[in-house]
Design a protein around this motif. Structure first.
Motif, PDB file in Angstrom:
ATOM      1  N   ARG A 171       0.826  -1.205   0.000  1.00 65.93           N
ATOM      2  CA  ARG A 171       0.000   0.000   0.000  1.00 65.93           C
ATOM      3  C   ARG A 171       0.863   1.259   0.000  1.00 65.93           C
ATOM      4  O   ARG A 171       0.545   2.241  -0.691  1.00 65.93           O
ATOM      5  CB  ARG A 171      -0.920  -0.010   1.224  1.00 65.93           C
ATOM      6  N   VAL A 172       1.951   1.232   0.745  1.00 66.96           N
ATOM      7  CA  VAL A 172       2.859   2.379   0.781  1.00 66.96           C
ATOM      8  C   VAL A 172       3.463   2.628  -0.602  1.00 66.96           C
ATOM      9  O   VAL A 172       3.685   3.779  -1.015  1.00 66.96           O
ATOM     10  CB  VAL A 172       3.969   2.157   1.828  1.00 66.96           C
ATOM     11  N   GLN A 173       3.686   1.553  -1.342  1.00 67.79           N
ATOM     12  CA  GLN A 173       4.249   1.688  -2.687  1.00 67.79           C
ATOM     13  C   GLN A 173       3.235   2.217  -3.698  1.00 67.79           C
ATOM     14  O   GLN A 173       3.595   2.480  -4.840  1.00 67.79           O
ATOM     15  CB  GLN A 173       4.787   0.341  -3.162  1.00 67.79           C
ATOM     16  N   GLY A 174       2.000   2.361  -3.274  1.00 67.31           N
ATOM     17  CA  GLY A 174       0.997   2.954  -4.140  1.00 67.31           C
ATOM     18  C   GLY A 174       0.143   1.978  -4.918  1.00 67.31           C
ATOM     19  O   GLY A 174      -0.646   2.385  -5.780  1.00 67.31           O
ATOM     20  N   PHE A 175       0.263   0.690  -4.635  1.00 66.56           N
ATOM     21  CA  PHE A 175      -0.566  -0.286  -5.336  1.00 66.56           C
ATOM     22  C   PHE A 175      -2.016  -0.176  -4.870  1.00 66.56           C
ATOM     23  O   PHE A 175      -2.285   0.046  -3.685  1.00 66.56           O
ATOM     24  CB  PHE A 175      -0.057  -1.708  -5.095  1.00 66.56           C
ATOM     25  N   SER A 176      -2.949  -0.345  -5.802  1.00 63.88           N
ATOM     26  CA  SER A 176      -4.367  -0.249  -5.471  1.00 63.88           C
ATOM     27  C   SER A 176      -4.824  -1.477  -4.695  1.00 63.88           C
ATOM     28  O   SER A 176      -4.174  -2.522  -4.698  1.00 63.88           O
ATOM     29  CB  SER A 176      -5.194  -0.114  -6.750  1.00 63.88           C
TER      30      SER A 176
END
Length: 264
Positions: free
Chosen positions: A161-166
């Motif tokens: 989630r921190v990496q920006g994955f949905s």
């Protein structure tokens, strides 16, 4: 024992797939002059009251006896896992609503629901299978939801989630694959229960109808012959159900031991 059970499962599935090509006789062909024929080279398991070859009917019956439970576990597994993962991901009011829905569905015994639906919409294959699929959803969803909640709280989910994955990406590419072993175990366990329930429904006359070859129907059709001294149809069909259910249950227990009853 697990190896032998796996072999039995494989053989039953193979017979079900190849039944149209390997049955020694037409399973629906009636031969009144050959009724209640004893075991012989032409009829290894004898014939029923209408002269139909019992080995051929058992082999043909494997198709419907396996197809019904397979559809039930696939439908219930898909719906239950989708509800479980969605509820575990969003949590809050959505999780609470899904939990209440599962509680309501769980309150209805699957066999009673299937019998009721079959009685309302008519005997056959579709109505009991659809009803049992709905009844099996909470059984699978409850286990999968608990596992999904544990999995969601692991550090790698937060890192993704921190990496920006949905959320869709994380659930489909990471969460579901890690839940797959548990889903396989639940499906294998549910398969045996579904087979017993569908055989019971056919036995009560609310499943497939004559002249269809189905193990539960064969048990029921063979009942009048028992008093006449020809119990082979009911006994052979019942033995087929018991052996198959036991084999699938043993394999399911082995899978549960291997995967520790959970994920990862």
């Amino acid at each position: 024992m697990p190896a032998a059970s796996a072999i039995v499962c494989a053989l039953v599935v193979l017979v079900a797939i190849l039944a149209p090509w390997i049955t020694p006789h037409d399973p629906t062909a009636v031969d009144p002059l050959n009724a209640y024929a004893p075991f012989s080279g032409d009829h290894p398991l004898g014939t029923d009251d209408l002269g139909r070859d019992l080995l051929s009917r058992l082999m043909a019956g494997a198709r419907t006896s396996l197809a019904g439970p397979l559809i039930v576990v696939l439908a219930a597994g898909t719906a239950g896992t989708a509800l479980a993962v969605t509820a575990a991901w969003f949590r809050g009011w959505f999780d609470a609503a899904v939990s209440r829905l599962l509680d309501i569905l769980f309150a209805f015994p699957g066999l009673v629901l299937a019998i009721t639906v079959a009685a309302i919409f008519g005997a056959g294959f579709t109505a009991p299978v659809v009803a049992l699929s709905l009844a099996f959803v909470p059984m699978i969803a409850r286990v999968m939801r608990a596992a999904a909640l544990r999995e969601r709280n692991l550090p790698y989910i937060e890192a993704l989630r921190v990496q920006g994955f949905s959320g869709w990406h994380i659930c489909l590419r990471h969460l579901l694959p890690n839940l797959a072993p548990l889903l396989v175990v639940q499906a294998a366990i549910g398969f045996g229960y579904a087979m017993i329930d569908l055989a019971s429904i056919s036995f009560l006359g609310l499943g497939l109808q004559p002249p269809a070859a189905d193990w539960g129907l064969m048990i029921a059709n063979g009942q009048p012959s028992i008093l006449a001294g020809f119990p082979q149809q009911s006994i052979e069909a019942a033995v087929a159900v018991v052996i198959t259910v036991v084999a699938f249950t043993v394999v399911a227990e082995r899978l549960a031991e291997r995967f520790g009853g959970g994920v990862r």
